[in-house]
Design a protein around this motif. Sequence first.
Motif, PDB file in Angstrom:
ATOM      1  N   LYS A 117     -89.197 -35.722  68.357  1.00 26.80           N
ATOM      2  CA  LYS A 117     -89.715 -36.217  69.640  1.00 26.80           C
ATOM      3  C   LYS A 117     -91.015 -37.004  69.468  1.00 26.80           C
ATOM      4  CE  LYS A 117     -87.704 -32.805  72.795  1.00 26.80           C
ATOM      5  NZ  LYS A 117     -87.985 -31.775  73.809  1.00 26.80           N
ATOM      6  N   CYS A 118     -91.079 -38.138  70.143  1.00 28.80           N
ATOM      7  CA  CYS A 118     -92.299 -38.946  70.247  1.00 28.80           C
ATOM      8  C   CYS A 118     -92.066 -39.910  71.415  1.00 28.80           C
ATOM      9  CB  CYS A 118     -92.600 -39.692  68.938  1.00 28.80           C
ATOM     10  SG  CYS A 118     -91.209 -40.640  68.303  1.00 28.80           S
ATOM     11  N   ARG A 119     -92.846 -40.959  71.504  1.00 30.13           N
ATOM     12  CA  ARG A 119     -92.650 -41.885  72.613  1.00 30.13           C
ATOM     13  C   ARG A 119     -93.092 -43.286  72.214  1.00 30.13           C
ATOM     14  NH1 ARG A 119     -97.884 -39.894  73.587  1.00 30.13           N
ATOM     15  NH2 ARG A 119     -99.263 -41.296  74.745  1.00 30.13           N
ATOM     16  N   ILE A 158    -100.370 -53.530  72.096  1.00 26.10           N
ATOM     17  CA  ILE A 158     -99.274 -53.223  71.185  1.00 26.10           C
ATOM     18  C   ILE A 158     -98.261 -52.327  71.899  1.00 26.10           C
ATOM     19  CG2 ILE A 158    -100.779 -53.388  69.168  1.00 26.10           C
ATOM     20  CD1 ILE A 158    -100.672 -50.303  68.956  1.00 26.10           C
ATOM     21  N   VAL A 159     -97.026 -52.402  71.449  1.00 30.19           N
ATOM     22  CA  VAL A 159     -96.002 -51.426  71.830  1.00 30.19           C
ATOM     23  C   VAL A 159     -95.576 -50.755  70.536  1.00 30.19           C
ATOM     24  CG1 VAL A 159     -93.645 -51.096  72.667  1.00 30.19           C
ATOM     25  CG2 VAL A 159     -95.197 -52.619  73.893  1.00 30.19           C
ATOM     26  N   ASP A 160     -95.789 -49.438  70.462  1.00 33.41           N
ATOM     27  CA  ASP A 160     -95.513 -48.746  69.208  1.00 33.41           C
ATOM     28  C   ASP A 160     -95.133 -47.293  69.462  1.00 33.41           C
ATOM     29  OD1 ASP A 160     -95.204 -48.754  66.454  1.00 33.41           O
ATOM     30  OD2 ASP A 160     -97.292 -48.224  66.036  1.00 33.41           O
ATOM     31  N   ILE A 161     -94.603 -46.648  68.421  1.00 35.90           N
ATOM     32  CA  ILE A 161     -94.304 -45.221  68.462  1.00 35.90           C
ATOM     33  C   ILE A 161     -95.606 -44.433  68.424  1.00 35.90           C
ATOM     34  CG2 ILE A 161     -93.324 -43.310  67.145  1.00 35.90           C
ATOM     35  CD1 ILE A 161     -91.161 -44.812  68.422  1.00 35.90           C
ATOM     36  N   VAL A 204     -88.564 -40.779  73.059  1.00 35.84           N
ATOM     37  CA  VAL A 204     -87.761 -40.902  71.843  1.00 35.84           C
ATOM     38  C   VAL A 204     -87.438 -39.523  71.285  1.00 35.84           C
ATOM     39  CG1 VAL A 204     -87.796 -41.703  69.436  1.00 35.84           C
ATOM     40  CG2 VAL A 204     -88.719 -43.166  71.252  1.00 35.84           C
ATOM     41  N   SER A 205     -86.213 -39.342  70.798  1.00 33.68           N
ATOM     42  CA  SER A 205     -85.823 -38.151  70.045  1.00 33.68           C
ATOM     43  C   SER A 205     -84.565 -38.510  69.256  1.00 33.68           C
ATOM     44  CB  SER A 205     -85.565 -36.955  70.972  1.00 33.68           C
ATOM     45  OG  SER A 205     -84.550 -37.256  71.906  1.00 33.68           O
TER      46      SER A 205
END
Length: 213
Positions: A94-96, A156-159, A180-181
Amino acid sequence: MSQRLRIALTKGRLQEKSVELFEAMGLDCSPIQSPGRRLVHAIPNYPLDAVLAKAPDVITYVEHGVCDLGIVGKDTILEQGRSFYEVLDLGFGKCRFALAVKQGSDFYGTYKTRRIATKYPNVARTFFEKKGMDVDIIKIEGSVELAPILELADAIVDIVETGATLRENGLVPIEDVAQVSARLIVNPASMKLHKTELTDFINRCERELECRV
């Protein structure tokens, strides 16, 4: 005799978590625990072969049908996913995705075209299209945090997992882009040809995931 399925696993942390899940399901994952240089490993007590691959390749192998299933992060699916079934959210990895800017900057307070640096141009483009915003997307392969510092980009667009890297570089997340997963994906043709075997495997996964809730 059951048809042997082939599953592509994303190397690294998702591979480790996938193996944990499989072992909890009763699968003997000893070949994957000590893989050596081998990239394809037969599960001894279940009709399944595991292929170890990089995330983008997991999708490629499943789409082309050389693997029946795959385990890959939603980030990779959002960036390049096309023709497959996404059947399960596995709940790990899991993150985003987040939109981040330099501390103190007013990203939305200008009418000029904003420049966005990212490793995930399709994710970023889709996000801003939904907002009706015109942006310039700059593809970065390495440390995307450098782009605002060097004034190459406005954001920025990043994890993002903990946000520590952003803070250390004077950046702050201002909006979530997507969660995100890890996901289980299936080739559509395989689902028709090997429905019994695939359904058994998916049901086993589901039962184990339900036990974890």
